[in-house]
Motif scaffolding. Structure first.
Motif, PDB file in Angstrom:
ATOM      1  N   TYR A 113       0.828  -1.206   0.000  1.00 40.86           N
ATOM      2  CA  TYR A 113       0.000   0.000   0.000  1.00 40.86           C
ATOM      3  C   TYR A 113       0.860   1.252   0.000  1.00 40.86           C
ATOM      4  CZ  TYR A 113      -2.850   3.814   1.726  1.00 40.86           C
ATOM      5  OH  TYR A 113      -3.448   5.031   1.879  1.00 40.86           O
ATOM      6  N   TRP A 114       1.801   1.343   0.959  1.00 42.55           N
ATOM      7  CA  TRP A 114       2.603   2.562   1.083  1.00 42.55           C
ATOM      8  C   TRP A 114       3.540   2.748  -0.106  1.00 42.55           C
ATOM      9  CZ3 TRP A 114       1.030   6.338   3.815  1.00 42.55           C
ATOM     10  CH2 TRP A 114       0.304   6.124   4.989  1.00 42.55           C
TER      11      TRP A 114
ATOM     12  N   ILE B 287       5.440  -8.718   0.354  1.00 42.46           N
ATOM     13  CA  ILE B 287       4.127  -8.164   0.004  1.00 42.46           C
ATOM     14  C   ILE B 287       3.064  -9.259  -0.077  1.00 42.46           C
ATOM     15  CG2 ILE B 287       2.847  -7.013  -1.860  1.00 42.46           C
ATOM     16  CD1 ILE B 287       5.391  -5.295  -2.271  1.00 42.46           C
ATOM     17  N   ASN B 288       3.456 -10.445  -0.510  1.00 47.25           N
ATOM     18  CA  ASN B 288       2.515 -11.555  -0.655  1.00 47.25           C
ATOM     19  C   ASN B 288       2.461 -12.465   0.567  1.00 47.25           C
ATOM     20  OD1 ASN B 288       1.493 -11.046  -3.355  1.00 47.25           O
ATOM     21  ND2 ASN B 288       3.600 -11.411  -4.002  1.00 47.25           N
ATOM     22  N   ASN B 289       3.032 -12.001   1.687  1.00 47.17           N
ATOM     23  CA  ASN B 289       2.979 -12.696   2.965  1.00 47.17           C
ATOM     24  C   ASN B 289       3.614 -14.087   2.941  1.00 47.17           C
ATOM     25  OD1 ASN B 289       2.404 -12.678   5.699  1.00 47.17           O
ATOM     26  ND2 ASN B 289       0.468 -13.742   5.417  1.00 47.17           N
ATOM     27  N   ARG B 290       4.639 -14.268   2.132  1.00 48.22           N
ATOM     28  CA  ARG B 290       5.348 -15.544   2.120  1.00 48.22           C
ATOM     29  C   ARG B 290       6.507 -15.512   3.106  1.00 48.22           C
ATOM     30  NH1 ARG B 290       6.188 -16.038  -3.970  1.00 48.22           N
ATOM     31  NH2 ARG B 290       7.261 -17.991  -3.584  1.00 48.22           N
ATOM     32  N   THR B 291       7.071 -14.331   3.342  1.00 49.14           N
ATOM     33  CA  THR B 291       8.086 -14.106   4.368  1.00 49.14           C
ATOM     34  C   THR B 291       7.889 -12.690   4.900  1.00 49.14           C
ATOM     35  OG1 THR B 291       9.722 -13.250   2.792  1.00 49.14           O
ATOM     36  CG2 THR B 291       9.795 -15.623   3.242  1.00 49.14           C
ATOM     37  N   GLN B 292       8.638 -12.340   5.943  1.00 53.90           N
ATOM     38  CA  GLN B 292       8.556 -10.998   6.496  1.00 53.90           C
ATOM     39  C   GLN B 292       9.957 -10.428   6.672  1.00 53.90           C
ATOM     40  OE1 GLN B 292       6.242 -10.828  10.054  1.00 53.90           O
ATOM     41  NE2 GLN B 292       4.344 -11.311   8.996  1.00 53.90           N
ATOM     42  N   PRO B 293      10.081  -9.113   6.561  1.00 55.32           N
ATOM     43  CA  PRO B 293      11.385  -8.485   6.770  1.00 55.32           C
ATOM     44  C   PRO B 293      11.793  -8.575   8.240  1.00 55.32           C
ATOM     45  CG  PRO B 293       9.696  -6.811   6.509  1.00 55.32           C
ATOM     46  CD  PRO B 293       9.036  -8.128   6.242  1.00 55.32           C
ATOM     47  N   ASP B 294      13.108  -8.563   8.468  1.00 55.86           N
ATOM     48  CA  ASP B 294      13.569  -8.530   9.852  1.00 55.86           C
ATOM     49  C   ASP B 294      13.440  -7.098  10.373  1.00 55.86           C
ATOM     50  OD1 ASP B 294      15.833  -7.039   8.998  1.00 55.86           O
ATOM     51  OD2 ASP B 294      17.101  -8.824   8.923  1.00 55.86           O
ATOM     52  N   LEU B 295      13.823  -6.895  11.617  1.00 58.65           N
ATOM     53  CA  LEU B 295      13.637  -5.587  12.243  1.00 58.65           C
ATOM     54  C   LEU B 295      14.413  -4.490  11.524  1.00 58.65           C
ATOM     55  CD1 LEU B 295      12.298  -4.019  14.521  1.00 58.65           C
ATOM     56  CD2 LEU B 295      14.260  -4.604  15.961  1.00 58.65           C
ATOM     57  N   LYS B 296      15.666  -4.758  11.184  1.00 58.65           N
ATOM     58  CA  LYS B 296      16.485  -3.759  10.490  1.00 58.65           C
ATOM     59  C   LYS B 296      15.851  -3.379   9.152  1.00 58.65           C
ATOM     60  CE  LYS B 296      21.076  -2.927   8.604  1.00 58.65           C
ATOM     61  NZ  LYS B 296      22.405  -3.494   8.349  1.00 58.65           N
ATOM     62  N   GLN B 297      15.410  -4.374   8.416  1.00 56.64           N
ATOM     63  CA  GLN B 297      14.781  -4.114   7.117  1.00 56.64           C
ATOM     64  C   GLN B 297      13.466  -3.363   7.288  1.00 56.64           C
ATOM     65  OE1 GLN B 297      14.855  -8.225   6.088  1.00 56.64           O
ATOM     66  NE2 GLN B 297      16.614  -8.009   4.734  1.00 56.64           N
ATOM     67  N   SER B 298      12.758  -3.633   8.355  1.00 57.11           N
ATOM     68  CA  SER B 298      11.502  -2.924   8.625  1.00 57.11           C
ATOM     69  C   SER B 298      11.759  -1.438   8.850  1.00 57.11           C
ATOM     70  CB  SER B 298      10.811  -3.519   9.854  1.00 57.11           C
ATOM     71  OG  SER B 298      10.462  -4.865   9.619  1.00 57.11           O
ATOM     72  N   TYR B 299      12.816  -1.117   9.592  1.00 51.96           N
ATOM     73  CA  TYR B 299      13.167   0.288   9.809  1.00 51.96           C
ATOM     74  C   TYR B 299      13.579   0.961   8.501  1.00 51.96           C
ATOM     75  CZ  TYR B 299      12.807   0.345  14.862  1.00 51.96           C
ATOM     76  OH  TYR B 299      12.324   0.321  16.138  1.00 51.96           O
ATOM     77  N   ILE B 300      14.317   0.239   7.674  1.00 50.05           N
ATOM     78  CA  ILE B 300      14.722   0.785   6.373  1.00 50.05           C
ATOM     79  C   ILE B 300      13.486   1.032   5.517  1.00 50.05           C
ATOM     80  CG2 ILE B 300      15.958   0.307   4.226  1.00 50.05           C
ATOM     81  CD1 ILE B 300      17.980  -1.307   5.969  1.00 50.05           C
ATOM     82  N   LEU B 301      12.569   0.071   5.478  1.00 48.92           N
ATOM     83  CA  LEU B 301      11.335   0.239   4.713  1.00 48.92           C
ATOM     84  C   LEU B 301      10.562   1.468   5.176  1.00 48.92           C
ATOM     85  CD1 LEU B 301      10.010  -3.427   4.545  1.00 48.92           C
ATOM     86  CD2 LEU B 301      10.643  -2.002   2.585  1.00 48.92           C
TER      87      LEU B 301
ATOM     88  N   ARG C  12      11.652   4.128   6.648  1.00 46.99           N
ATOM     89  CA  ARG C  12      12.363   5.346   6.247  1.00 46.99           C
ATOM     90  C   ARG C  12      12.138   5.637   4.766  1.00 46.99           C
ATOM     91  NH1 ARG C  12      16.786   5.851   3.649  1.00 46.99           N
ATOM     92  NH2 ARG C  12      17.559   3.776   4.093  1.00 46.99           N
ATOM     93  N   ILE C  13      12.290   4.629   3.924  1.00 49.64           N
ATOM     94  CA  ILE C  13      12.108   4.808   2.478  1.00 49.64           C
ATOM     95  C   ILE C  13      10.682   5.269   2.168  1.00 49.64           C
ATOM     96  CG2 ILE C  13      12.059   3.641   0.237  1.00 49.64           C
ATOM     97  CD1 ILE C  13      14.105   1.638   1.462  1.00 49.64           C
ATOM     98  N   LEU C  14       9.718   4.662   2.848  1.00 50.18           N
ATOM     99  CA  LEU C  14       8.315   4.958   2.582  1.00 50.18           C
ATOM    100  C   LEU C  14       7.854   6.254   3.254  1.00 50.18           C
ATOM    101  CD1 LEU C  14       6.955   1.321   2.998  1.00 50.18           C
ATOM    102  CD2 LEU C  14       7.305   2.570   0.842  1.00 50.18           C
ATOM    103  N   GLY C  15       8.699   6.817   4.111  1.00 48.32           N
ATOM    104  CA  GLY C  15       8.354   8.073   4.762  1.00 48.32           C
ATOM    105  C   GLY C  15       7.275   7.930   5.813  1.00 48.32           C
ATOM    106  N   ILE C  16       7.284   6.795   6.509  1.00 46.31           N
ATOM    107  CA  ILE C  16       6.291   6.535   7.548  1.00 46.31           C
ATOM    108  C   ILE C  16       6.999   6.082   8.818  1.00 46.31           C
ATOM    109  CG2 ILE C  16       4.458   5.964   5.916  1.00 46.31           C
ATOM    110  CD1 ILE C  16       5.066   3.007   6.407  1.00 46.31           C
TER     111      ILE C  16
ATOM    112  N   VAL D 223       3.657  -2.042  11.318  1.00 42.57           N
ATOM    113  CA  VAL D 223       3.445  -3.225  12.146  1.00 42.57           C
ATOM    114  C   VAL D 223       2.205  -3.223  13.018  1.00 42.57           C
ATOM    115  CG1 VAL D 223       5.888  -3.785  12.168  1.00 42.57           C
ATOM    116  CG2 VAL D 223       4.978  -2.373  13.968  1.00 42.57           C
ATOM    117  N   GLU D 224       1.587  -2.078  13.250  1.00 45.78           N
ATOM    118  CA  GLU D 224       0.396  -2.042  14.095  1.00 45.78           C
ATOM    119  C   GLU D 224      -0.785  -2.691  13.406  1.00 45.78           C
ATOM    120  OE1 GLU D 224      -0.348   2.009  15.178  1.00 45.78           O
ATOM    121  OE2 GLU D 224       0.903   1.862  16.955  1.00 45.78           O
TER     122      GLU D 224
END
Length: 66
Positions: A8-9, A35-49, A51-55, A61-62
């Motif tokens: 979405y973002w 995006i297709n819920n086959r795996t999930q990013p780790d915490l570091k990648q989540s923070y990077i995402l 930042r990139i997405l501006g959110i 995660v909520e």
């Protein structure tokens, strides 16, 4: 739904999967899996995402209230 939020973002911001992959240090296949819920990013990648997405990471995660 973590994966739906990434898609979405990214679409909302006009950010391509290729850019997400490059900045997270993964492949576009991995982005697609997130995006297709086959795996999930780790915490570091989540923070990077976030930042990139501006959110805030909370926006990724909520759980949404019903």
């Amino acid at each position: 739904m973590f994966q739906n939020k990434i898609g979405y973002w990214a679409e909302e911001r006009g950010i391509k999967h290729k850019r997400l992959a490059k900045e997270c240090g993964v492949t576009t296949v991995t982005i697609s899996k997130w995006i297709n819920n086959r795996t999930q990013p780790d915490l570091k990648q989540s923070y990077i995402l976030a930042r990139i997405l501006g959110i805030k990471i909370d926006d990724l995660v909520e759980e949404e209230e019903e």
